[in-house]
Design a protein around this motif. Sequence first.
Motif, PDB file in Angstrom:
ATOM      1  N   ALA A 144       4.996  10.380   1.749  1.00 13.49           N
ATOM      2  CA  ALA A 144       3.534  10.371   1.703  1.00 13.49           C
ATOM      3  C   ALA A 144       2.943  11.473   2.565  1.00 13.49           C
ATOM      4  O   ALA A 144       1.933  12.090   2.198  1.00 13.49           O
ATOM      5  CB  ALA A 144       3.007   9.000   2.154  1.00 13.49           C
ATOM      6  N   SER A 145       3.555  11.757   3.709  1.00 11.85           N
ATOM      7  CA  SER A 145       3.050  12.820   4.574  1.00 11.85           C
ATOM      8  C   SER A 145       3.236  14.186   3.933  1.00 11.85           C
ATOM      9  O   SER A 145       2.395  15.074   4.100  1.00 11.85           O
ATOM     10  CB  SER A 145       3.760  12.779   5.930  1.00 11.85           C
ATOM     11  N   ALA A 146       4.339  14.373   3.209  1.00  8.58           N
ATOM     12  CA  ALA A 146       4.547  15.634   2.503  1.00  8.58           C
ATOM     13  C   ALA A 146       3.423  15.869   1.492  1.00  8.58           C
ATOM     14  O   ALA A 146       2.846  16.966   1.423  1.00  8.58           O
ATOM     15  CB  ALA A 146       5.903  15.632   1.801  1.00  8.58           C
ATOM     16  N   LEU A 147       3.095  14.834   0.728  1.00  7.77           N
ATOM     17  CA  LEU A 147       1.994  14.957  -0.232  1.00  7.77           C
ATOM     18  C   LEU A 147       0.658  15.114   0.483  1.00  7.77           C
ATOM     19  O   LEU A 147      -0.189  15.927   0.086  1.00  7.77           O
ATOM     20  CB  LEU A 147       1.954  13.725  -1.145  1.00  7.77           C
ATOM     21  N   THR A 156       0.807  -1.218   0.000  1.00  6.27           N
ATOM     22  CA  THR A 156       0.000   0.000   0.000  1.00  6.27           C
ATOM     23  C   THR A 156       0.843   1.273   0.000  1.00  6.27           C
ATOM     24  O   THR A 156       0.338   2.342  -0.347  1.00  6.27           O
ATOM     25  CB  THR A 156      -0.922   0.034   1.237  1.00  6.27           C
ATOM     26  N   GLY A 157       2.113   1.190   0.386  1.00  7.53           N
ATOM     27  CA  GLY A 157       2.936   2.388   0.534  1.00  7.53           C
ATOM     28  C   GLY A 157       3.108   3.174  -0.742  1.00  7.53           C
ATOM     29  O   GLY A 157       2.742   4.352  -0.826  1.00  7.53           O
ATOM     30  N   VAL A 205      -1.615   7.889  -5.531  1.00  3.96           N
ATOM     31  CA  VAL A 205      -2.965   8.414  -5.289  1.00  3.96           C
ATOM     32  C   VAL A 205      -2.895   9.839  -4.749  1.00  3.96           C
ATOM     33  O   VAL A 205      -3.637  10.729  -5.190  1.00  3.96           O
ATOM     34  CB  VAL A 205      -3.726   7.499  -4.312  1.00  3.96           C
ATOM     35  N   LEU A 206      -1.995  10.074  -3.798  1.00  2.07           N
ATOM     36  CA  LEU A 206      -1.869  11.413  -3.216  1.00  2.07           C
ATOM     37  C   LEU A 206      -1.379  12.423  -4.246  1.00  2.07           C
ATOM     38  O   LEU A 206      -1.855  13.571  -4.274  1.00  2.07           O
ATOM     39  CB  LEU A 206      -0.911  11.373  -2.027  1.00  2.07           C
ATOM     40  N   ALA A 207      -0.441  12.009  -5.091  1.00  2.00           N
ATOM     41  CA  ALA A 207       0.083  12.922  -6.117  1.00  2.00           C
ATOM     42  C   ALA A 207      -0.994  13.303  -7.119  1.00  2.00           C
ATOM     43  O   ALA A 207      -1.133  14.472  -7.495  1.00  2.00           O
ATOM     44  CB  ALA A 207       1.274  12.282  -6.831  1.00  2.00           C
ATOM     45  N   VAL A 208      -1.780  12.320  -7.546  1.00  2.00           N
ATOM     46  CA  VAL A 208      -2.869  12.600  -8.490  1.00  2.00           C
ATOM     47  C   VAL A 208      -3.928  13.479  -7.824  1.00  2.00           C
ATOM     48  O   VAL A 208      -4.440  14.431  -8.431  1.00  2.00           O
ATOM     49  CB  VAL A 208      -3.491  11.278  -8.995  1.00  2.00           C
TER      50      VAL A 208
END
Length: 349
Positions: free
Chosen positions: A295-298, A9-10, A16-19
Amino acid sequence: MSASRTERTGWPLLTVLAVTLAVLVLIAAGSGQLSVPPSEVLGSILHRLGIELGPMPSHPQGDNALWTIRFPRIALAVVVGASLAVAGVLLQGVFGNPLAEPAVIGVSSGAAVGACAVIVAGVSALGNFTVAAAAFLGGLLTTMLVYLLSRSGGRTEVITLVLTGIAVNAFAMGVIAFLTFVADPQAREQIVFWQLGSLNGATAPAVGAVVPLAAAGLVIAVTMARRLDLLALGEGPAQHLGVNVERLRLIVVVAVALLVGSGVAFAGIVGFVGLVVPHLIRMIAGPAHHRLVLASALGGAVVLVGADLLARTAVEHAELPLGMLTSLVGGPFFFWLLRRTRARQGGWA
């Protein structure tokens, strides 16, 4: 969540976050009193890149509004959101506590003291950057003060660092109250507005000033990821594996000061992003700090761009304070997290 599942999932989570962030940027850039459809926003971006594909904004001032007002504001939201979230990751990692967040070590309150002091004194040595520079220096100095006061016998205990941060925060709040009391009405209004948090003053020079500091903090966070993973095993095992725990804590404190200080310098106090985002990402992607930092940055960028969009559009011809919105969401989340953590540990004793 098992290691294999978090591995699966990482990285998809990053996509997903970038999109999501890209779509949200198109929507946010076109939303406001002057509405620009997402297709025209995309066309304007491609035009600036030398690609003549897609329609340009049909409104005569559409393109100018995008690049003079909207995009600098969105860019600042992305940078500040990412910075606050990554700062939360670092603090939660070095404290080993999911309740840790940037305000714990006094950087936000220190930044507020610096900003309020120059507002009340009427200092304008650096023009429009005076308040931002004072806020950054205030946050950096307060953070280092908390770190130095919490050292004893050549090392820093986490509980001492937290308690020192609470004490310094309380003192800083008293200083801010005094400055607000002695300020003239105009300065008092500016202090209150700054403390509520807003991206209303975002400009291209402001973004240019924040990005290098935030980038330095993000680079430090990425390079410290593996050491934070080892620290999660315990302080003793981490030291046996070659981690200088005391040096790691100092580096993390400096990185947090860079990230949060640069963020609040232009956006004011925006709470709970550093608490909520890292915890939610950790629940999905697991505790590995390399993925967690990215992921937290995004995720932080997504949250703050979305919150700013809501702040600008929720009430017609008015702008809600950004810090108020994040606190309204973050406060109940913190209460839920507190009860969840207490239940898992069977109490605090």
